[in-house]
Design a protein around this motif. Structure first.
Motif, PDB file in Angstrom:
ATOM      1  N   GLY A   4       0.811  -1.212   0.000  1.00  0.00           N
ATOM      2  CA  GLY A   4       0.000   0.000   0.000  1.00  0.00           C
ATOM      3  C   GLY A   4       0.844   1.263   0.000  1.00  0.00           C
ATOM      4  N   LEU A   5       1.905   1.266   0.780  1.00  0.00           N
ATOM      5  CA  LEU A   5       2.797   2.431   0.808  1.00  0.00           C
ATOM      6  C   LEU A   5       3.501   2.633  -0.528  1.00  0.00           C
ATOM      7  N   TYR A   6       3.929   1.534  -1.135  1.00  0.00           N
ATOM      8  CA  TYR A   6       4.601   1.617  -2.436  1.00  0.00           C
ATOM      9  C   TYR A   6       3.663   2.164  -3.506  1.00  0.00           C
ATOM     10  N   SER A   7       2.465   1.633  -3.546  1.00  0.00           N
ATOM     11  CA  SER A   7       1.535   2.086  -4.582  1.00  0.00           C
ATOM     12  C   SER A   7       1.078   3.525  -4.339  1.00  0.00           C
ATOM     13  N   SER A   8       0.951   3.925  -3.087  1.00  0.00           N
ATOM     14  CA  SER A   8       0.551   5.306  -2.821  1.00  0.00           C
ATOM     15  C   SER A   8       1.660   6.290  -3.188  1.00  0.00           C
ATOM     16  N   THR A   9       2.903   5.936  -2.948  1.00  0.00           N
ATOM     17  CA  THR A   9       3.986   6.839  -3.337  1.00  0.00           C
ATOM     18  C   THR A   9       4.109   6.936  -4.849  1.00  0.00           C
ATOM     19  N   ARG A  10       3.801   5.866  -5.558  1.00  0.00           N
ATOM     20  CA  ARG A  10       3.806   5.940  -7.030  1.00  0.00           C
ATOM     21  C   ARG A  10       2.748   6.916  -7.523  1.00  0.00           C
ATOM     22  N   VAL A  11       1.572   6.912  -6.880  1.00  0.00           N
ATOM     23  CA  VAL A  11       0.508   7.838  -7.259  1.00  0.00           C
ATOM     24  C   VAL A  11       0.938   9.268  -6.952  1.00  0.00           C
ATOM     25  N   TRP A  12       1.548   9.489  -5.794  1.00  0.00           N
ATOM     26  CA  TRP A  12       1.984  10.832  -5.424  1.00  0.00           C
ATOM     27  C   TRP A  12       3.056  11.354  -6.371  1.00  0.00           C
ATOM     28  N   VAL A  13       3.966  10.488  -6.796  1.00  0.00           N
ATOM     29  CA  VAL A  13       5.014  10.911  -7.728  1.00  0.00           C
ATOM     30  C   VAL A  13       4.409  11.278  -9.078  1.00  0.00           C
TER      31      VAL A  13
END
Length: 66
Positions: free
Chosen positions: A44-53
């Motif tokens: 979840g953290l990985y996918s959320s940071t991809r969205v933020w980037v």
């Protein structure tokens, strides 16, 4: 801004946190519950940071045009 991806990522973060908290609170829990909780939380953290980037790249492109 992709709200569906953010919601999906937030649900994974919440699910992972619930599994980890349950693993710490309950006395006789299986170690695999904690491992799955960590994996779900990290996904979840990985996918959320991809969205933020992705969202910030769009902001940087707008700043470069000015």
């Amino acid at each position: 801004m992709n709200t569906k991806k953010q919601l999906f990522s937030s649900l994974f973060i919440l699910l992972g946190a619930v599994l980890l908290i349950y693993g710490m609170i309950a006395e006789n829990t299986n170690v695999y519950i904690k491992i799955v909780g960590i994996i779900v939380l990290m996904f979840g953290l990985y996918s959320s940071t991809r969205v933020w980037v992705e969202d910030n790249k769009q902001d940087n492109e707008k700043d470069d045009e000015i």
